[in-house]
Design an enzyme around this catalytic site. Structure first.
Site, PDB file in Angstrom:
ATOM      1  N   CYS A 150       0.847  -1.189   0.000  1.00 40.76           N
ATOM      2  CA  CYS A 150       0.000   0.000   0.000  1.00 40.76           C
ATOM      3  C   CYS A 150       0.882   1.237   0.000  1.00 40.76           C
ATOM      4  CB  CYS A 150      -0.816   0.081   1.289  1.00 40.76           C
ATOM      5  SG  CYS A 150      -2.243  -0.952   1.307  1.00 40.76           S
ATOM      6  N   GLU A 184       1.864  -3.688  -5.736  1.00 45.05           N
ATOM      7  CA  GLU A 184       0.795  -4.679  -5.708  1.00 45.05           C
ATOM      8  C   GLU A 184      -0.402  -4.206  -6.526  1.00 45.05           C
ATOM      9  OE1 GLU A 184       0.120  -6.377  -1.712  1.00 45.05           O
ATOM     10  OE2 GLU A 184      -2.014  -6.213  -2.179  1.00 45.05           O
TER      11      GLU A 184
HETATM   12  N1  ACO Z   1      -4.398  14.058 -10.876  1.00 45.33           N
HETATM   13  C1  ACO Z   1      -3.568  13.921 -11.934  1.00 45.33           C
HETATM   14  N2  ACO Z   1      -2.295  13.451 -11.829  1.00 45.33           N
HETATM   15  C2  ACO Z   1      -1.865  13.087 -10.609  1.00 45.33           C
HETATM   16  C3  ACO Z   1      -2.677  13.212  -9.461  1.00 45.33           C
HETATM   17  C4  ACO Z   1      -3.992  13.726  -9.629  1.00 45.33           C
HETATM   18  N3  ACO Z   1      -4.826  13.896  -8.584  1.00 45.33           N
HETATM   19  N4  ACO Z   1      -1.983  12.786  -8.393  1.00 45.33           N
HETATM   20  C5  ACO Z   1      -0.775  12.414  -8.842  1.00 45.33           C
HETATM   21  N5  ACO Z   1      -0.704  12.590 -10.193  1.00 45.33           N
HETATM   22  C6  ACO Z   1       0.453  12.287 -11.062  1.00 45.33           C
HETATM   23  C7  ACO Z   1       1.022  13.558 -11.640  1.00 45.33           C
HETATM   24  O1  ACO Z   1       1.673  13.253 -12.852  1.00 45.33           O
HETATM   25  C8  ACO Z   1       2.037  13.947 -10.573  1.00 45.33           C
HETATM   26  O2  ACO Z   1       3.067  14.770 -11.065  1.00 45.33           O
HETATM   27  P1  ACO Z   1       2.839  16.385 -11.177  1.00 45.33           P
HETATM   28  O3  ACO Z   1       2.246  16.845  -9.879  1.00 45.33           O
HETATM   29  O4  ACO Z   1       4.222  16.901 -11.436  1.00 45.33           O
HETATM   30  O5  ACO Z   1       1.904  16.553 -12.323  1.00 45.33           O
HETATM   31  C9  ACO Z   1       2.600  12.600 -10.204  1.00 45.33           C
HETATM   32  O6  ACO Z   1       1.484  11.713 -10.269  1.00 45.33           O
HETATM   33  C10 ACO Z   1       3.260  12.544  -8.829  1.00 45.33           C
HETATM   34  O7  ACO Z   1       2.471  13.248  -7.904  1.00 45.33           O
HETATM   35  P2  ACO Z   1       2.920  13.404  -6.381  1.00 45.33           P
HETATM   36  O8  ACO Z   1       2.598  14.783  -5.910  1.00 45.33           O
HETATM   37  O9  ACO Z   1       4.322  12.961  -6.233  1.00 45.33           O
HETATM   38  O10 ACO Z   1       1.973  12.317  -5.697  1.00 45.33           O
HETATM   39  P3  ACO Z   1       1.179  12.428  -4.306  1.00 45.33           P
HETATM   40  O11 ACO Z   1       2.085  12.836  -3.207  1.00 45.33           O
HETATM   41  O12 ACO Z   1      -0.057  13.209  -4.484  1.00 45.33           O
HETATM   42  O13 ACO Z   1       0.853  10.877  -4.039  1.00 45.33           O
HETATM   43  C11 ACO Z   1      -0.562   8.990  -4.205  1.00 45.33           C
HETATM   44  C12 ACO Z   1       0.288  10.013  -4.980  1.00 45.33           C
HETATM   45  C13 ACO Z   1       0.297   8.286  -3.156  1.00 45.33           C
HETATM   46  C14 ACO Z   1      -1.105   7.928  -5.165  1.00 45.33           C
HETATM   47  C15 ACO Z   1      -1.725   9.767  -3.529  1.00 45.33           C
HETATM   48  O14 ACO Z   1      -2.572  10.270  -4.533  1.00 45.33           O
HETATM   49  C16 ACO Z   1      -2.546   8.974  -2.546  1.00 45.33           C
HETATM   50  O15 ACO Z   1      -2.127   8.737  -1.429  1.00 45.33           O
HETATM   51  N6  ACO Z   1      -3.791   8.575  -2.956  1.00 45.33           N
HETATM   52  C17 ACO Z   1      -4.707   7.867  -2.074  1.00 45.33           C
HETATM   53  C18 ACO Z   1      -4.232   6.462  -1.798  1.00 45.33           C
HETATM   54  C19 ACO Z   1      -3.958   5.676  -3.067  1.00 45.33           C
HETATM   55  O16 ACO Z   1      -4.752   5.646  -3.989  1.00 45.33           O
HETATM   56  N7  ACO Z   1      -2.790   5.008  -3.101  1.00 45.33           N
HETATM   57  C20 ACO Z   1      -2.363   4.131  -4.176  1.00 45.33           C
HETATM   58  C21 ACO Z   1      -3.116   2.845  -4.087  1.00 45.33           C
HETATM   59  S1  ACO Z   1      -2.394   1.568  -5.074  1.00 45.33           S
HETATM   60  C22 ACO Z   1      -1.259   0.795  -4.026  1.00 45.33           C
HETATM   61  O17 ACO Z   1      -1.323   1.059  -2.844  1.00 45.33           O
HETATM   62  C23 ACO Z   1      -0.220  -0.149  -4.571  1.00 45.33           C
END
Ligand code: ACO
Ligand code: ZN
Length: 284
Positions: A150, A184
């Site tokens: 996760c 995963e």
């Molecule tokens: N919309 C569009 N693109 C996005 C978004 C969004 N909401 N969020 C991330 N991205 C993409 C973009 O390309 C972004 O780069 P940019 O900001 O330069 O455009 C890139 O991803 C990296 O973004 P970060 O700021 O580094 O990512 P963040 O810190 O927001 O974390 C994460 C990403 C961990 C997936 C977060 O959205 C989160 O915690 N979501 C809820 C939990 C979740 O869904 N986790 C993944 C489940 S799958 C698994 O656990 C294996």
């Protein structure tokens, strides 16, 4: 603000208070029933214990001496640290972390059996302590070669490049293990967006640098250098439309547009994981 990821599913809690932040929750999480219908859940930002009132949290903070996650600090660079926490040794903390993260994850089911996992918590430091930005969990033994179970950036820190740091860190661990890793499945929408962005940027940068030296890379070369699984490399190249069939074989060709985008990305001043600030050995 209404969260776009909210689905038609009964959420129990609507808002949590953690550290200085009030955060609206996205999904159901199985906190004990006595906390299910209170308007605001108060969470100790360091040990992740939860309380029904500010007063109870205040009493707890007098006794709770934690100022960072309860594990080994394995990385420190500027104000960013990573702590490694063993689910078997810190059951309560890890269960609390799973309960907290379930509020923002739709499809994950791990809460009580935390023993088989290690948790990598990323924090930002100030005078009050090391504040949790996000984490990823990782199976101690993954039959599928998963290097992340996760992954979560706390909503108050999202879209600031921290998810990218977490992902980068997970692959640095895989490099030290001399393994190829992948998250995963299934990935959430946000997980997929973040991984795709990271895979593309990393692979394109590597290809551009290699081209400058007049060398060529195969998919397996790219996998070996990045610790990405060949499948993920292949899919990324397909998404970039970078695989061309030429004289009876596939070759990797980046379009002008892809190179331009990559150069623009590289100019952004972003935090990166510094592998030399990581002090870690595989457990087995
Ligand atoms: N919309 C569009 N693109 C996005 C978004 C969004 N909401 N969020 C991330 N991205 C993409 C973009 O390309 C972004 O780069 P940019 O900001 O330069 O455009 C890139 O991803 C990296 O973004 P970060 O700021 O580094 O990512 P963040 O810190 O927001 O974390 C994460 C990403 C961990 C997936 C977060 O959205 C989160 O915690 N979501 C809820 C939990 C979740 O869904 N986790 C993944 C489940 S799958 C698994 O656990 C294996
Ligand atoms: Zn506490």
């Amino acid at each position: 603000t209404q969260n776009p990821h909210e689905v038609a599913r009964v959420k129990n809690l609507n808002t949590i208070q953690i550290g200085k932040h009030e955060v609206e929750t996205w999904y159901f999480s199985p906190y004990p029933v006595e906390y299910a219908h209170i308007p605001l859940l108060y969470i100790c930002e360091f040990c992740l214990s939860y309380f029904g009132s500010q007063k109870q949290l205040g009493r707890h903070r007098h006794k709770c001496s934690l100022q960072h996650p309860p594990g080994n600090e394995i990385y420190r660079k500027d104000d960013i640290s990573f702590f490694e926490i063993d689910g078997r040794k810190q059951k309560v903390y890890c269960r609390n972390l799973c309960l907290l993260s379930k509020l923002f994850l739709d499809h994950k089911t791990l809460y009580y059996d935390v023993d088989p996992f290690l948790f990598y918590c990323m924090t930002v430091r100030d005078d009050d302590g090391a504040h949790l930005i996000g984490y990823f969990s990782k199976e101690k033994e993954s039959s599928e070669q998963y290097n992340v179970a996760c992954i979560l950036t706390m909503p108050q820190y999202q879209r600031m490049g921290y998810g990218r740091l977490l992902i980068q860190f997970s692959y640095e661990l895989s490099k030290i293990e001399k393994r190829l890793g992948s998250p995963e499945k299934p990935l959430s929408d946000l997980g997929l967006l973040s991984y795709r962005a990271f895979w593309s940027e990393t692979i394109v940068q590597l290809l551009i640098e290699t081209q400058k030296t007049g060398n060529e890379l195969t998919i397996d070369d790219i996998a070996a250098k990045t610790a990405f699984q060949p499948q993920d490399v292949l899919h990324t190249l397909q998404n970039l439309n970078a695989l061309k069939y030429y004289r009876g074989q596939y070759v990797i060709v980046l379009s002008e547009q892809v190179i331009k985008n990559a150069e623009r990305q590289m100019q952004k001043k972003r935090r990166e994981i510094d592998p030399t600030a990581l002090s870690w050995k595989p457990h087995n």
